[in-house]
Design a protein around this motif. Structure first.
Motif, short mmCIF file in Angstrom:
data_model
loop_
_atom_site.label_atom_id
_atom_site.label_comp_id
_atom_site.label_asym_id
_atom_site.label_seq_id
_atom_site.Cartn_x
_atom_site.Cartn_y
_atom_site.Cartn_z
N VAL A 1 -4.88 -0.82 -7.77
CA VAL A 1 -6.08 0.00 -7.73
C VAL A 1 -5.77 1.22 -6.87
O VAL A 1 -4.94 1.17 -5.97
N VAL A 2 -6.44 2.31 -7.19
CA VAL A 2 -6.29 3.56 -6.44
C VAL A 2 -7.55 3.77 -5.62
O VAL A 2 -8.66 3.68 -6.15
N ARG B 1 -6.03 -0.85 -12.54
CA ARG B 1 -7.21 -1.62 -12.92
C ARG B 1 -8.52 -0.94 -12.54
O ARG B 1 -9.56 -1.22 -13.14
N ALA B 2 -8.51 -0.06 -11.55
CA ALA B 2 -9.74 0.61 -11.12
C ALA B 2 -9.39 1.75 -10.18
O ALA B 2 -8.30 1.77 -9.59
N ALA C 1 -6.66 14.44 2.67
CA ALA C 1 -7.30 13.13 2.46
C ALA C 1 -6.26 12.10 1.99
O ALA C 1 -5.43 12.40 1.13
N ARG C 2 -6.35 10.93 2.54
CA ARG C 2 -5.43 9.85 2.19
C ARG C 2 -5.87 9.17 0.89
O ARG C 2 -7.01 8.72 0.77
N CYS C 3 -4.96 9.10 -0.06
CA CYS C 3 -5.17 8.32 -1.27
C CYS C 3 -4.22 7.13 -1.21
O CYS C 3 -3.02 7.30 -1.00
N SER C 4 -4.76 5.94 -1.37
CA SER C 4 -3.97 4.71 -1.27
C SER C 4 -3.87 4.03 -2.62
O SER C 4 -4.88 3.87 -3.31
N VAL C 5 -2.66 3.63 -2.98
CA VAL C 5 -2.43 2.83 -4.17
C VAL C 5 -2.11 1.42 -3.70
O VAL C 5 -1.10 1.19 -3.04
N VAL C 6 -3.03 0.48 -3.98
CA VAL C 6 -2.89 -0.90 -3.53
C VAL C 6 -2.28 -1.70 -4.67
O VAL C 6 -2.85 -1.78 -5.75
N ILE D 1 0.86 -1.19 0.00
CA ILE D 1 0.00 0.00 0.00
C ILE D 1 0.89 1.23 0.00
O ILE D 1 1.71 1.43 0.90
N LEU D 2 0.73 2.05 -1.03
CA LEU D 2 1.46 3.31 -1.15
C LEU D 2 0.49 4.45 -0.87
O LEU D 2 -0.68 4.37 -1.25
#
Length: 240
Positions: A26-27, A50-51, A13-18, A3-4
Motif C-alpha cells: 500500500v502507498v 492494493r490501496a 512530504a514523505r510518501c511511504s510504500v509499505v 517500508i520504502l
C-alpha cells in the motif's frame, strides 16, 4: 513488513510504500510529484499495490493519490472525517489555497514542481474508515493480503488525521504519523478543521500512550521515536 520512502518535491512530504512478505503493498501519502517515482519503484520491484492511503486530506499528502489509484485500479483510503477534502483539497486549506494566494508558499512549491493547480480530479474509488461524526473513532484494522495496519484516529491537525501503526513481528510498531507529530514539533492547527484543544487531547491520549520505543516516520522531516519526543518535544510536554 518493509517500508520504502519517496520524498515529494512539494514541502518534502514523505510518501511511504509499505510492503508485505507476499509483495503486496500500500502507498501512504502520495503527495504532489511522487507519482512517477512511486510507480517506477512498485513496478521495478514487482510489487502488487492494493490501496493508496492518506494520513489526512491535505493536498500535499493526496495530490498524486487519484492518479496512482486509477492506474492500479485500487481505492483511496482515509478517515471518514477527512473524506470531504478529496472533492477540493485546496478549498480546505484556507490561507494556503494557491488559487487565493498565487504567490504563497504552496503556490510557489507547486509551481516549482510543475504541478498544475487546475488539474485535480477526485479519485474514482474512495473507501473511508471510521466515523465522521465521532470526536475520536475506535481503531480500525486495515488489511490487504499480508499488509496489515492499525489506523488510529488522531484529530487536531485535521478532523480525520490518522496514525498508521505497523507491527514488526512482535517488536514495537512503526508509526506513520502524517502531520500529527514531527521530530520536535507537531502539525499546525490554524487551518480549517484544525483545533488546539483537540490536538492537545490527541497528544496526551493518543501519542503519549504509544510504546516509547516505537519508531515515528513523520509526514515531513526526519524520523524520530516516541521516547525522544516524550523527553524533548515541547508540545507533548505542554499537552501532558
Amino acid at each position: 513488513m518493509e517500508i520504502l520512502t519517496v520524498v515529494a518535491p512539494v514541502f518534502g512530504a514523505r510518501c511511504s510504500v509499505v510492503v508485505g512478505p507476499d509483495r503486496s503493498c500500500v502507498v501512504v501519502d502520495a503527495g504532489a510529484g511522487v507519482g512517477g517515482q512511486v510507480r517506477a519503484l512498485v513496478e521495478g520491484r514487482g510489487l502488487r499495490p492494493r490501496a493508496v492511503l492518506a494520513t489526512h486530506g491535505h493536498a500535499d499528502h493526496t495530490w498524486d493519490a487519484p492518479g496512482l489509484a486509477a492506474a492500479w485500479d485500487v481505492p483511496v483510503v482515509l478517515h471518514a472525517a477527512d473524506a470531504y477534502r478529496l472533492a477540493d483539497p485546496f478549498g480546505t486549506l484556507g490561507v494556503l489555497d494557491p488559487r487565493h494566494d498565487p504567490h504563497g508558499p504552496l503556490a510557489q512549491a507547486l509551481g516549482a514542481a510543475g504541478v498544475d493547480v487546475g488539474a485535480w480530479q477526485p479519485p474514482a474509488r474512495v473507501e473511508p474508515f471510521g466515523s465522521a461524526s465521532d470526536a475520536r473513532s475506535a481503531d480500525a484494522l486495515l488489511a490487504w493480503d499480508d499488509v496489515r495496519l492499525v489506523a488510529r484516529h488522531a484529530p487536531g491537525h485535521t478532523e480525520g488525521s490518522t496514525l498508521y501503526l505497523l507491527d514488526a513481528d512482535g517488536a514495537a510498531p512503526t508509526v506513520l504519523s502524517g502531520d500529527v507529530l514531527f521530530a520536535g514539533s507537531v502539525g499546525r492547527t490554524d487551518l480549517p478543521g484544525g483545533d488546539d484543544a483537540t490536538m492537545a487531547a490527541t497528544l496526551r491520549d493518543v501519542v503519549a500512550t504509544l510504546p516509547p520505543d516505537a519508531v515515528v516516520l513523520p509526514g515531513h522531516g526526519p524520523a524520530t521515536d516516541v521516547r525522544t519526543e516524550l523527553a524533548t518535544n515541547p508540545y507533548l510536554a505542554r499537552a501532558r
